[in-house]
Design a protein around this motif. Structure first.
Motif, PDB file in Angstrom:
ATOM      1  N   MET A 148       0.831  -1.188   0.000  1.00 23.16           N
ATOM      2  CA  MET A 148       0.000   0.000   0.000  1.00 23.16           C
ATOM      3  C   MET A 148       0.871   1.245   0.000  1.00 23.16           C
ATOM      4  N   SER A 149       0.327   2.329  -0.531  1.00 21.65           N
ATOM      5  CA  SER A 149       1.056   3.585  -0.612  1.00 21.65           C
ATOM      6  C   SER A 149       0.181   4.730  -0.117  1.00 21.65           C
ATOM      7  N   GLY A 150       0.777   5.906  -0.047  1.00 22.27           N
ATOM      8  CA  GLY A 150       0.045   7.087   0.375  1.00 22.27           C
ATOM      9  C   GLY A 150       0.230   8.228  -0.594  1.00 22.27           C
ATOM     10  N   ILE A 151      -0.664   9.190  -0.527  1.00 22.20           N
ATOM     11  CA  ILE A 151      -0.558  10.406  -1.325  1.00 22.20           C
ATOM     12  C   ILE A 151      -0.572  11.602  -0.374  1.00 22.20           C
ATOM     13  N   TYR A 152       0.455  12.427  -0.482  1.00 22.07           N
ATOM     14  CA  TYR A 152       0.538  13.668   0.274  1.00 22.07           C
ATOM     15  C   TYR A 152       0.249  14.820  -0.685  1.00 22.07           C
ATOM     16  N   ILE A 153      -0.607  15.745  -0.273  1.00 26.02           N
ATOM     17  CA  ILE A 153      -0.975  16.876  -1.132  1.00 26.02           C
ATOM     18  C   ILE A 153      -0.653  18.166  -0.383  1.00 26.02           C
ATOM     19  N   HIS A 154       0.265  18.942  -0.935  1.00 19.98           N
ATOM     20  CA  HIS A 154       0.714  20.170  -0.269  1.00 19.98           C
ATOM     21  C   HIS A 154      -0.110  21.362  -0.760  1.00 19.98           C
ATOM     22  N   ILE A 155      -0.795  22.002   0.178  1.00 21.75           N
ATOM     23  CA  ILE A 155      -1.580  23.197  -0.126  1.00 21.75           C
ATOM     24  C   ILE A 155      -0.784  24.409   0.368  1.00 21.75           C
ATOM     25  N   PRO A 156      -0.178  25.189  -0.546  1.00 25.02           N
ATOM     26  CA  PRO A 156       0.823  26.181  -0.147  1.00 25.02           C
ATOM     27  C   PRO A 156       0.263  27.572   0.146  1.00 25.02           C
ATOM     28  N   PHE A 157      -0.776  27.631   0.969  1.00 20.73           N
ATOM     29  CA  PHE A 157      -1.360  28.927   1.303  1.00 20.73           C
ATOM     30  C   PHE A 157      -1.579  29.037   2.807  1.00 20.73           C
ATOM     31  N   CYS A 158      -1.318  30.241   3.344  1.00 23.19           N
ATOM     32  CA  CYS A 158      -1.588  30.542   4.746  1.00 23.19           C
ATOM     33  C   CYS A 158      -2.123  31.969   4.845  1.00 23.19           C
ATOM     34  N   LYS A 159      -2.933  32.213   5.860  1.00 26.34           N
ATOM     35  CA  LYS A 159      -3.449  33.566   6.075  1.00 26.34           C
ATOM     36  C   LYS A 159      -2.338  34.518   6.485  1.00 26.34           C
ATOM     37  N   GLN A 160      -1.401  34.021   7.297  1.00 28.97           N
ATOM     38  CA  GLN A 160      -0.263  34.830   7.715  1.00 28.97           C
ATOM     39  C   GLN A 160       0.898  33.909   8.061  1.00 28.97           C
ATOM     40  N   CYS A 172       3.630  32.339  10.360  1.00 31.02           N
ATOM     41  CA  CYS A 172       4.047  32.097  11.743  1.00 31.02           C
ATOM     42  C   CYS A 172       5.555  32.358  11.857  1.00 31.02           C
ATOM     43  N   HIS A 173       5.977  32.867  12.989  1.00 32.00           N
ATOM     44  CA  HIS A 173       7.374  33.285  13.141  1.00 32.00           C
ATOM     45  C   HIS A 173       8.367  32.131  13.063  1.00 32.00           C
ATOM     46  N   TYR A 174       7.922  30.905  13.320  1.00 33.51           N
ATOM     47  CA  TYR A 174       8.832  29.771  13.413  1.00 33.51           C
ATOM     48  C   TYR A 174       8.805  28.868  12.178  1.00 33.51           C
ATOM     49  N   CYS A 175       7.865  29.082  11.263  1.00 38.08           N
ATOM     50  CA  CYS A 175       7.600  28.109  10.195  1.00 38.08           C
ATOM     51  C   CYS A 175       8.508  28.300   8.983  1.00 38.08           C
ATOM     52  N   ASP A 176       9.152  27.195   8.547  1.00 36.71           N
ATOM     53  CA  ASP A 176       9.985  27.261   7.345  1.00 36.71           C
ATOM     54  C   ASP A 176       9.449  26.364   6.231  1.00 36.71           C
ATOM     55  N   PHE A 177       8.169  25.954   6.342  1.00 32.69           N
ATOM     56  CA  PHE A 177       7.546  25.212   5.248  1.00 32.69           C
ATOM     57  C   PHE A 177       7.225  26.167   4.097  1.00 32.69           C
ATOM     58  N   HIS A 178       6.999  25.596   2.915  1.00 34.92           N
ATOM     59  CA  HIS A 178       6.701  26.429   1.750  1.00 34.92           C
ATOM     60  C   HIS A 178       5.239  26.860   1.762  1.00 34.92           C
ATOM     61  N   PHE A 179       5.018  28.178   1.670  1.00 36.87           N
ATOM     62  CA  PHE A 179       3.651  28.696   1.623  1.00 36.87           C
ATOM     63  C   PHE A 179       3.665  30.122   1.073  1.00 36.87           C
ATOM     64  N   SER A 180       2.482  30.604   0.736  1.00 38.51           N
ATOM     65  CA  SER A 180       2.291  31.987   0.323  1.00 38.51           C
ATOM     66  C   SER A 180       1.113  32.550   1.089  1.00 38.51           C
TER      67      SER A 180
END
Length: 378
Positions: free
Chosen positions: A1-13, A15-23
Motif C-alpha cells: 500500500m502507498s500514500g498520497i501527500y498533497i501540499h496546499i501552499p497557502f496561509c493567512k499569515q 508564523c514566526h517559526y515556520c519554514d515550510f513552503h507557503f504563500s
C-alpha cells in the motif's frame, strides 16, 4: 500500500517559526488547484500495478483555507486515477480559525475522516509570540465543535516556547486531554534560519530558546501522556491504540508515497524526488504537463542512514536482522560498533535483535542517529 501527500501552499499569515513552503497571497489558489489536479493525473502510472492508496494527507501551508468543493475537486481526481482502499485515512491539517461550526459540519459530510488541528498553545501570549492566526478562544471553541463530529482528531502543541513556564506547559497538556482527543503531536520550538524567529531573538524582542527548558517540558509530556494511555510511538507523536497516524507511520516504516504540489517530496524505495518550491513556476510547468521536480537516486548507504534515522524515532526501533539482510554484514558491524558508547551510556538498548532508544535518550534521538550514520563504506 502507498500514500498520497498533497501540499496546499497557502496561509493567512506567516508564523514566526515556520519554514515550510507557503504563500500568504491567495490570488493563485484556483490555478494551483487546477495544477495539483493535473499532477495527480500525470503521476497515476508511477505506482506499481495493483498498488492501493491507504492514506491521503492534505498538508501545508494551511489546507483548511480551501473550501469543501475545492477539497472535493482534488479528492475526486485521486479517486479517479488511483485505487483507494475502502477504509482509507484522509487527513486534513486545519487551523482553529478556519474550523467554524459550518466548516466542521461540511467536513464531516465529506470523505475527510481525520482532522489534524494546529492548536500549538491554548494561551494568548504564546500564540502572539508565534504570530498564529487564531486566538486562544478559537482554539477551545473549534475543539468543542470538532469532537462532536469527528472521532479521529490529532492536535499539535509546541513546547520550549520562550517564557513558557512548566506550569503553563502542564496546563496546555491538561486542556488538550480534557477534550478526549486520541492523538497529540508535540514539537519543540526550533529556530530555523529563514524565518522571522532568529531576527526577533537577535533584536531582543523574543527571548532565546532554552534547550534545558524544552527537555524538561518533553519529560513532563512523556510522563503525563503515558498515564493517560497514550503510546509514545514516535518521537513527537502520541496516540491511543488504533489512532496512530497511518500516514506518518507509513513514512517512518519506509512505505512508498507520492507528494503532490509545490515543495512536496516523493519516495519509491529507490529514489526520492521533490517538486519545485515556487508557486508560479509550479503552476506554469503543470500547464504544460511538466512535473517540475528533481530526482535523486538513493544509494545503499542513503537507505541505511534513512532507516536508522526514522527507526530510532519510533517504538519499532532498528532491526539488526533487517540491517544485515537489506544492507549487508559490513553495515551491521558498523551499526553495532557505533552504538556501543550509547549502549554503555544507557541512551540505547537492545531488545532481542532490535535497537531502541531509552527514555533517557529519547530527547537526544536525532543526535544519536547521526552518530550511527555512515558517510562512506569502502
Amino acid at each position: 500500500m502507498s500514500g498520497i501527500y498533497i501540499h496546499i501552499p497557502f496561509c493567512k499569515q506567516a508564523c514566526h517559526y515556520c519554514d515550510f513552503h507557503f504563500s500568504t497571497s491567495m490570488k493563485k489558489k484556483e490555478d494551483m488547484i487546477t495544477a495539483i489536479c493535473n499532477e495527480i493525473q500525470l503521476r497515476r502510472n508511477e505506482l506499481e500495478a495493483n498498488t492501493t492508496i491507504q492514506t491521503i494527507y492534505f498538508g501545508g501551508g494551511t489546507p483548511s483555507v480551501l473550501s469543501i468543493p475545492e477539497l472535493n475537486t482534488i479528492l475526486d481526481q485521486v479517486y479517479k486515477h488511483y485505487k483507494v482502499i475502502n477504509n482509507v485515512e484522509i487527513t486534513i491539517e486545519a487551523n482553529p480559525d478556519d474550523l467554524t461550526e459550518e466548516k466542521i459540519i461540511e467536513l464531516s459530510k465529506s470523505k475527510v475522516n481525520r482532522l489534524s488541528i494546529g492548536i500549538q498553545s491554548f494561551f494568548e501570549e504564546d500564540l502572539t509570540l508565534m504570530n498564529r492566526a487564531h486566538n486562544a478562544q478559537e482554539a477551545l471553541q473549534c475543539l468543542s465543535l470538532a469532537t462532536k463530529k469527528f472521532d479521529n482528531i490529532s492536535i499539535d502543541l509546541i513546547y520550549g516556547i520562550p517564557d513558557m513556564t512548566v506550569e503553563r506547559w502542564k496546563k496546555n497538556i491538561e486542556i488538550a486531554l480534557s477534550f478526549g482527543v486520541p492523538h497529540i503531536s508535540c514539537y519543540a520550538l526550533t529556530v530555523e534560519p529563514n524565518t522571522a524567529l532568529p531576527k526577533l531573538i537577535e533584536k531582543g524582542e523574543i527571548a532565546p530558546v532554552d534547550d534545558e527548558l524544552a527537555q524538561e517540558h518533553f519529560k513532563i509530556l512523556i510522563a503525563t501522556l503515558d498515564q493517560y494511555g497514550f503510546d509514545h510511538y514516535e518521537l513527537s507523536n502520541f496516540g491511543k491504540p488504533d489512532f496512530y497516524s497511518q500516514n506518518n507511520t507509513a513514512y517512518w516504516q519506509g512505505k512508498h508515497y507520492i507528494g503532490i504540489g509545490p515543495s512536496a517530496h516523493s519516495y519509491n524505495g529507490k529514489q526520492r524526488s521533490w517538486n519545485i518550491n515556487n508557486n508560479s513556476k509550479y503552476i506554469k510547468a503543470l500547464q504544460q504537463n511538466i512535473i517540475p521536480r528533481d530526482i535523486e537516486g538513493l544509494s545503499t548507504t542513503d537507505r541505511y542512514n534513512e532507516y536508522v534515522m526514522t527507526g530510532l524515532r519510533t517504538q519499532w526501533g532498528v532491526s539488526i536482522i533487517r540491517i544485515e539482510k537489506e544492507f549487508g554484514t559490513k553495515y551491521k558491524k558498523y551499526l553495532l560498533k557505533q552504538a556501543q558508547k550509547h549502549l554503555e551510556e544507557h541512551l540505547l538498548f537492545l531488545d532481542g535483535d532490535t535497537l531502541l532508544v531509552t527514555k533517557k535518550g529519547k530527547f537526544l534521538s536525532d543526535g544519536i542517529a547521526s552518530d550511527l550514520f555512515l558517510l562512506n563504506l569502502g
